[in-house]
Write a protein that holds these residues in place. Structure first.
Motif, PDB file in Angstrom:
ATOM      1  N   ARG A 172       0.819  -1.222   0.000  1.00 12.35           N
ATOM      2  CA  ARG A 172       0.000   0.000   0.000  1.00 12.35           C
ATOM      3  C   ARG A 172       0.849   1.268   0.000  1.00 12.35           C
TER       4      ARG A 172
ATOM      5  N   VAL B 102       3.213   4.164  -1.757  1.00 13.45           N
ATOM      6  CA  VAL B 102       3.409   4.869  -3.017  1.00 13.45           C
ATOM      7  C   VAL B 102       4.629   5.779  -2.883  1.00 13.45           C
TER       8      VAL B 102
ATOM      9  N   TYR C 272      -7.786   6.139  -9.087  1.00 20.57           N
ATOM     10  CA  TYR C 272      -7.591   6.678  -7.740  1.00 20.57           C
ATOM     11  C   TYR C 272      -7.628   8.198  -7.763  1.00 20.57           C
TER      12      TYR C 272
ATOM     13  N   HIS D 187      -5.588  11.196  -5.560  1.00 19.77           N
ATOM     14  CA  HIS D 187      -4.429  11.411  -4.689  1.00 19.77           C
ATOM     15  C   HIS D 187      -4.573  12.801  -4.062  1.00 19.77           C
TER      16      HIS D 187
ATOM     17  N   ILE E 182      -5.637   7.985  -2.239  1.00 22.69           N
ATOM     18  CA  ILE E 182      -4.262   7.908  -1.739  1.00 22.69           C
ATOM     19  C   ILE E 182      -4.044   9.065  -0.783  1.00 22.69           C
TER      20      ILE E 182
ATOM     21  N   MET F 177      -4.236   3.711  -0.039  1.00 16.82           N
ATOM     22  CA  MET F 177      -2.766   3.663  -0.104  1.00 16.82           C
ATOM     23  C   MET F 177      -2.214   4.926   0.531  1.00 16.82           C
TER      24      MET F 177
ATOM     25  N   ALA G  73       1.144   7.661   0.325  1.00 16.97           N
ATOM     26  CA  ALA G  73       2.304   8.112  -0.438  1.00 16.97           C
ATOM     27  C   ALA G  73       3.343   8.688   0.511  1.00 16.97           C
TER      28      ALA G  73
END
Length: 375
Positions: free
Chosen positions: A24, A26, A259, A261, A296, A317, A319
């Motif tokens: 998960r 990034v 997704y 972000h 994300i 996820m 980052a």
């Protein structure tokens, strides 16, 4: 392998492309300031990406300009011409060498482009309104033809990314750059179909998404991720509010993206417009669209425990930017059951070991307080 970090280490499958990543984590898109003058990648950047190609399941590049008129940084890489494809392939091949999935972030700086980086020295934007920063150039308002050409350029950028071997693209709609400028009531004062009401201010971002999606369908010939980066708010008045962004996010959720972000400095931070509003902006966006559109999260997530807490909130996820500059083995150390060995500060004597290009390194050290430093 510690059972405490099961969420970090669990695979994730993107809902539209069907592509699966093995964790998960990034690698956040980080500006390197280190490309060649013609927009091609430098050897120093390739070394930087090679050092981090095991650092995450999904690996994002620094942003690449879709037109020379959108170059926003010295040393920025380009995706504006077919001649860039061999350069971009070097990056894609390097990032994918250890099984990760590589995405090219595609971008236009708009009014945030320094005049000295532009072919004619003149920035462009939705309207002729300067950014609220000292010495900012007043941009030239884009014509209808230029708007259509720019939208098409994003589609062409996606085609080139596919031809270069990337697994997808991230449309950079955040951080005050051109797509956000069209969405913002501060920078967009137009009265035609590209500005005015909230719906008309969405027109350019949505047209870019449509162009990219159409290009991918026509040219990729394989599963290909399309994501979108968004900033929740602006401090300017008038400026983007969280209500504006939630409306845009709802519309983006209908566009078949893999997704969203959310770009913030601190995942848990509240409003930058109202200090009394302490609800996490990223969480608000997740609560609005996250059950249908993966989100994300990013921002001041430094430890595995903090990462698990964010993932526990429902975010798909996380980052990492600063963390993977400091320690490219962050994820490997979790996988090997040695999270206590993760470095927490940048070793100022280890630029070569960390494979950080000199222009990027100098920028990191001059940005007071952004990174913890180990002297």
């Amino acid at each position: 392998m510690s059972k405490n970090y099961n969420k970090i280490l669990s695979p994730f499958t993107f809902p539209v492309s069907g592509i699966t990543v093995d964790s998960r984590v990034v690698l956040a898109p980080m500006t390197t300031f280190s490309g060649n003058a013609d927009g091609t990648v430098s050897d120093a950047e390739i070394a930087y990406y090679k050092e981090r190609n095991r650092s995450a399941g999904l690996l994002l590049t620094a942003c690449a300009y879709v037109l020379p008129q959108g170059k926003a940084f010295p040393g920025q890489i380009g995706v504006h011409a077919d001649e860039m494809i061999p350069s971009l392939k070097r990056i894609a091949d390097t990032l994918k060498a250890n099984g990760g999935k590589a995405l090219l972030q595609i971008h236009h700086g708009g009014r945030m482009c320094p005049p000295e980086e532009l072919p004619d020295g003149q920035s462009v934007s939705a309207s002729a309104v300067a950014a609220l920063r000292e010495g900012a150039q007043v941009p030239r308002e884009m014509t209808e033809t230029e708007i259509e050409e720019t939208i098409a350029a994003y589609g062409e950028a996606a085609r080139r990314a596919a031809e270069a071997g990337f697994d997808g693209v991230e449309i950079h709609g955040a951080n005050t750059y051109l797509i956000q400028q069209f969405f913002s009531p501060h920078s967009n004062r137009r009265t035609d179909k590209w500005g005015g009401s909230l719906e008309k201010r969405m027109a350019f971002p949505l047209a870019v998404v449509d162009a990219v999606k159409a290009s991918v369908k026509k040219s990729a010939g394989r599963p290909f991720i399309v994501g979108y980066r968004i900033s929740p708010e602006e401090t300017e008045n008038p400026g983007i509010t969280i209500q504006d962004t939630l409306a845009l996010a709802e519309t983006l959720a209908q566009k078949g993206l893999d997704y969203l972000h959310v770009s913030v400095m601190d995942f848990w931070a509240g409003s930058m417009r109202d200090e009394k509003d302490t609800e996490s902006r990223a969480k608000l966006i997740y609560e609005k669209v996250g059950r249908g559109l993966p989100v994300i999260g990013v921002g001041s997530i430094t430890s595995p425990e903090q990462a698990e807490e964010v993932l526990d909130s429902g975010i798909s996820m996380i980052a990492l930017g600063r963390e993977l500059l400091i320690d490219p083995q962050w994820l490997d150390k979790i996988k090997s059951g040695k999270p206590e060995s993760i470095e927490k500060a940048l070793d100022v004597h280890n630029r070569e070991g960390l494979k950080i290009p000199a222009p990027m390194w100098n920028g990191l050290l001059s940005r007071t307080g952004w990174l913890p430093l180990k002297e």
